[in-house]
Write a protein that holds these residues in place. Structure first.
Motif, PDB file in Angstrom:
ATOM      1  N   HIS A  25       3.836  18.683  11.575  1.00 19.25           N
ATOM      2  CA  HIS A  25       2.723  19.501  11.660  1.00 19.25           C
ATOM      3  C   HIS A  25       3.069  20.564  12.843  1.00 19.25           C
ATOM      4  O   HIS A  25       2.922  21.679  12.825  1.00 19.25           O
ATOM      5  CB  HIS A  25       1.256  18.962  11.840  1.00 19.25           C
ATOM      6  N   SER A  48       0.799  -1.279  -0.033  1.00 15.07           N
ATOM      7  CA  SER A  48      -0.045  -0.029   0.114  1.00 15.07           C
ATOM      8  C   SER A  48       1.021   1.193   0.107  1.00 15.07           C
ATOM      9  O   SER A  48       1.920   1.085   0.537  1.00 15.07           O
ATOM     10  CB  SER A  48      -0.928  -0.057   1.249  1.00 15.07           C
ATOM     11  N   THR A  49       0.400   2.353  -0.529  1.00 12.64           N
ATOM     12  CA  THR A  49       1.036   3.708  -0.602  1.00 12.64           C
ATOM     13  C   THR A  49       0.366   4.535   0.344  1.00 12.64           C
ATOM     14  O   THR A  49      -1.080   4.757   0.266  1.00 12.64           O
ATOM     15  CB  THR A  49       1.024   4.156  -1.716  1.00 12.64           C
ATOM     16  N   VAL A  50       1.056   5.361   1.125  1.00 13.34           N
ATOM     17  CA  VAL A  50       0.397   6.327   2.025  1.00 13.34           C
ATOM     18  C   VAL A  50       1.078   7.645   1.613  1.00 13.34           C
ATOM     19  O   VAL A  50       2.089   7.830   1.087  1.00 13.34           O
ATOM     20  CB  VAL A  50       0.666   6.029   3.651  1.00 13.34           C
ATOM     21  N   THR A  51       0.294   8.490   2.032  1.00 15.85           N
ATOM     22  CA  THR A  51       0.587   9.829   1.781  1.00 15.85           C
ATOM     23  C   THR A  51       1.995  10.197   2.719  1.00 15.85           C
ATOM     24  O   THR A  51       1.746  10.068   3.834  1.00 15.85           O
ATOM     25  CB  THR A  51      -0.544  11.090   1.881  1.00 15.85           C
ATOM     26  N   PRO A  52       2.788  10.617   2.315  1.00 20.53           N
ATOM     27  CA  PRO A  52       4.049  10.885   3.075  1.00 20.53           C
ATOM     28  C   PRO A  52       3.594  12.137   4.187  1.00 20.53           C
ATOM     29  O   PRO A  52       2.898  12.970   4.014  1.00 20.53           O
ATOM     30  CB  PRO A  52       5.093  11.779   2.206  1.00 20.53           C
ATOM     31  N   ALA A  53       4.169  11.862   5.298  1.00 20.11           N
ATOM     32  CA  ALA A  53       3.729  12.711   6.553  1.00 20.11           C
ATOM     33  C   ALA A  53       4.976  13.978   6.482  1.00 20.11           C
ATOM     34  O   ALA A  53       5.982  13.572   6.024  1.00 20.11           O
ATOM     35  CB  ALA A  53       3.909  11.733   7.980  1.00 20.11           C
ATOM     36  N   ARG A  54       4.414  14.968   7.239  1.00 18.65           N
ATOM     37  CA  ARG A  54       5.361  15.908   7.341  1.00 18.65           C
ATOM     38  C   ARG A  54       4.928  16.352   8.747  1.00 18.65           C
ATOM     39  O   ARG A  54       4.013  16.346   9.369  1.00 18.65           O
ATOM     40  CB  ARG A  54       5.321  17.113   6.551  1.00 18.65           C
TER      41      ARG A  54
END
Length: 144
Positions: free
Chosen positions: A10, A2-8
């Motif tokens: 906050h 699965s691919t997840v949106t990269p975190a940054r």
């Protein structure tokens, strides 16, 4: 796979002993200003941010805080690192910190001290501490 949106990142949340004093200090050091209060069980959080909301710091006061200073040798936060563009920027930060009560020292090993700039192979680094002894670091790219 699965691919997840990269975190940054906050925000950075820190527990402090004196919320008002820490709000003033972080405001002076990082030019962040209160956006809102976040009440929570047993205390209060105050969100600070710069004008563009690129840097957000949440400072928390807990009623049952025992008042001990932060120590990176215990489980939890070791330090927070911030990026600047150059070693010259670090030199300006030394003066900025000193103007706000962060004294120069051989090493940043107690509250409101700053170390000399260390030129490491990976970066130039300026280490300093807030009034609760939380270690903060400024990183500039290594000289080529």
């Amino acid at each position: 796979m699965s691919t997840v949106t990269p975190a940054r990142l906050h925000h950075l949340a820190l527990t402090v002993t004196d919320l008002d004093a820490s709000v003033r200090w972080y405001g002076e050091i990082f030019d962040v200003h209160p956006l809102m209060d976040i009440p929570h069980k047993g205390g209060l959080g105050r969100i600070l941010a710069d004008a563009d909301r690129h840097l957000m710091i949440a400072l928390h006061r807990h009623e049952d805080n025992d008042g001990r200073l932060c120590a990176e040798t215990t489980t939890g936060l070791d330090h927070a690192g911030f990026a600047v563009g150059s070693r010259a920027d670090l030199e300006q930060w030394q003066d900025h910190l000193e103007a706000h009560g962060v004294v120069r020292s051989d090493q940043a090993d107690k509250p409101l001290t700053q170390s000399p700039i260390a030129d490491e192979p990976y970066a130039s680094v300026l280490v300093f501490r807030d009034q609760d002894n939380i270690q903060l670091e400024l990183f500039a790219p290594a000289r080529q």
